[in-house]
Write a protein that holds these residues in place. Structure first.
Motif, mmCIF file in Angstrom:
data_model
loop_
_atom_site.group_PDB
_atom_site.id
_atom_site.type_symbol
_atom_site.label_atom_id
_atom_site.label_comp_id
_atom_site.label_asym_id
_atom_site.label_seq_id
_atom_site.Cartn_x
_atom_site.Cartn_y
_atom_site.Cartn_z
ATOM 1 N N THR A 160 -3.387 -4.658 12.105
ATOM 2 C CA THR A 160 -3.126 -3.254 12.386
ATOM 3 C C THR A 160 -1.694 -3.081 12.858
ATOM 4 N N ILE A 161 -1.081 -1.968 12.454
ATOM 5 C CA ILE A 161 0.232 -1.609 12.960
ATOM 6 C C ILE A 161 0.189 -0.145 13.374
ATOM 7 N N SER A 162 0.610 0.126 14.599
ATOM 8 C CA SER A 162 0.546 1.487 15.118
ATOM 9 C C SER A 162 1.736 2.305 14.626
ATOM 10 N N SER A 163 1.715 3.590 14.957
ATOM 11 C CA SER A 163 2.846 4.451 14.609
ATOM 12 C C SER A 163 4.111 3.987 15.326
ATOM 13 N N GLY A 164 3.950 3.338 16.481
ATOM 14 C CA GLY A 164 5.077 2.784 17.210
ATOM 15 C C GLY A 164 5.422 1.372 16.806
ATOM 16 N N GLU A 165 4.727 0.859 15.769
ATOM 17 C CA GLU A 165 4.958 -0.449 15.150
ATOM 18 C C GLU A 165 4.537 -1.630 16.012
ATOM 19 N N SER A 166 3.621 -1.402 16.954
ATOM 20 C CA SER A 166 2.993 -2.541 17.611
ATOM 21 C C SER A 166 1.923 -3.087 16.672
ATOM 22 N N CYS B 253 0.870 -1.174 0.000
ATOM 23 C CA CYS B 253 0.000 0.000 0.000
ATOM 24 C C CYS B 253 0.907 1.224 0.000
ATOM 25 N N ALA B 254 0.808 2.028 -1.053
ATOM 26 C CA ALA B 254 1.603 3.256 -1.150
ATOM 27 C C ALA B 254 0.769 4.428 -0.659
ATOM 28 N N ALA B 255 1.312 5.166 0.293
ATOM 29 C CA ALA B 255 0.605 6.279 0.901
ATOM 30 C C ALA B 255 1.200 7.613 0.450
ATOM 31 N N SER B 256 0.332 8.623 0.337
ATOM 32 C CA SER B 256 0.793 9.966 -0.003
ATOM 33 C C SER B 256 -0.189 10.983 0.545
ATOM 34 N N GLY B 257 0.293 12.216 0.708
ATOM 35 C CA GLY B 257 -0.577 13.313 1.114
ATOM 36 C C GLY B 257 -0.774 13.488 2.602
ATOM 37 N N PHE B 258 -0.069 12.688 3.410
ATOM 38 C CA PHE B 258 -0.132 12.849 4.858
ATOM 39 C C PHE B 258 1.167 12.311 5.460
ATOM 40 N N THR B 259 1.387 12.615 6.729
ATOM 41 C CA THR B 259 2.625 12.201 7.406
ATOM 42 C C THR B 259 2.464 10.753 7.852
ATOM 43 N N PHE B 260 2.854 9.856 6.968
ATOM 44 C CA PHE B 260 2.596 8.419 7.117
ATOM 45 C C PHE B 260 3.029 7.877 8.478
ATOM 46 N N SER B 261 4.182 8.280 8.944
ATOM 47 C CA SER B 261 4.755 7.688 10.158
ATOM 48 C C SER B 261 3.907 7.927 11.401
ATOM 49 N N LEU B 262 3.031 8.922 11.362
ATOM 50 C CA LEU B 262 2.236 9.277 12.530
ATOM 51 C C LEU B 262 0.889 8.559 12.592
ATOM 52 N N TRP B 263 0.576 7.807 11.542
ATOM 53 C CA TRP B 263 -0.764 7.234 11.433
ATOM 54 C C TRP B 263 -0.767 5.737 11.717
ATOM 55 N N ARG B 264 -1.860 5.286 12.346
ATOM 56 C CA ARG B 264 -2.117 3.871 12.489
ATOM 57 C C ARG B 264 -2.565 3.323 11.131
ATOM 58 N N MET B 265 -1.959 2.236 10.734
ATOM 59 C CA MET B 265 -2.266 1.644 9.430
ATOM 60 C C MET B 265 -2.846 0.252 9.613
ATOM 61 N N SER B 266 -3.788 -0.080 8.756
ATOM 62 C CA SER B 266 -4.460 -1.369 8.876
ATOM 63 C C SER B 266 -4.760 -1.958 7.514
ATOM 64 N N TRP B 267 -4.938 -3.265 7.497
ATOM 65 C CA TRP B 267 -5.489 -3.982 6.365
ATOM 66 C C TRP B 267 -6.851 -4.530 6.772
ATOM 67 N N TYR B 268 -7.827 -4.299 5.920
ATOM 68 C CA TYR B 268 -9.158 -4.866 6.060
ATOM 69 C C TYR B 268 -9.410 -5.756 4.839
ATOM 70 N N ARG B 269 -10.431 -6.587 4.926
ATOM 71 C CA ARG B 269 -10.837 -7.369 3.768
ATOM 72 C C ARG B 269 -12.346 -7.552 3.750
ATOM 73 N N GLN B 270 -12.862 -7.744 2.557
ATOM 74 C CA GLN B 270 -14.291 -7.974 2.408
ATOM 75 C C GLN B 270 -14.503 -9.082 1.391
#
Length: 117
Positions: free
Chosen positions: A50-56, A22-39
């Protein structure tokens, strides 16, 4: 405005592996919680990992021990390594970015993963 673009979806046989990006742009990526969902067809969208900004990290019980979420803050990319794939993993996989402090989230357009023999 943030943007997320997923890639890496494909058709694979049961027991196989795939790596989603997943390529991200337009925001400060390192500060955001990132997740994968599926349907999956006929089902509600569900949280996969889910991976937090602290990489938990946290995983759905159904993928624990098989999937690994990771991030590269230098390249603004999120990954999902999927091993030992099962037919039940067939779904559209979505990348999500969330920052609760500003009540904002972004979604990608999704990438199709099909597990079939």
């Amino acid at each position: 405005q943030g943007q997320l673009v997923e890639s890496g979806g494909s058709m694979v046989r049961p027991g196989g592996s795939l790596r989603l990006s997943c390529a991200a742009s337009g925001f400060t990526f390192s500060l955001w919680r990132m997740s994968w969902y599926r349907q999956a067809p006929g089902k509600e969208r569900e949280l996969v990992a889910t991976i937090s900004s602290g990489e938990s990290t946290n995983y759905a019980d159904s993928v624990k021990g098989r999937f690994t979420i990771s991030r590269d803050n230098t390249k603004n990319q999120l990954f999902l390594q999927m091993d030992s794939l099962e037919s039940e993993d067939t779904a559209i996989y979505y990348c999500n970015a969330r920052r609760t402090s500003i009540r904002t989230e972004y979604w990608g357009q999704g990438t199709q993963v099909t597990v079939s023999s």
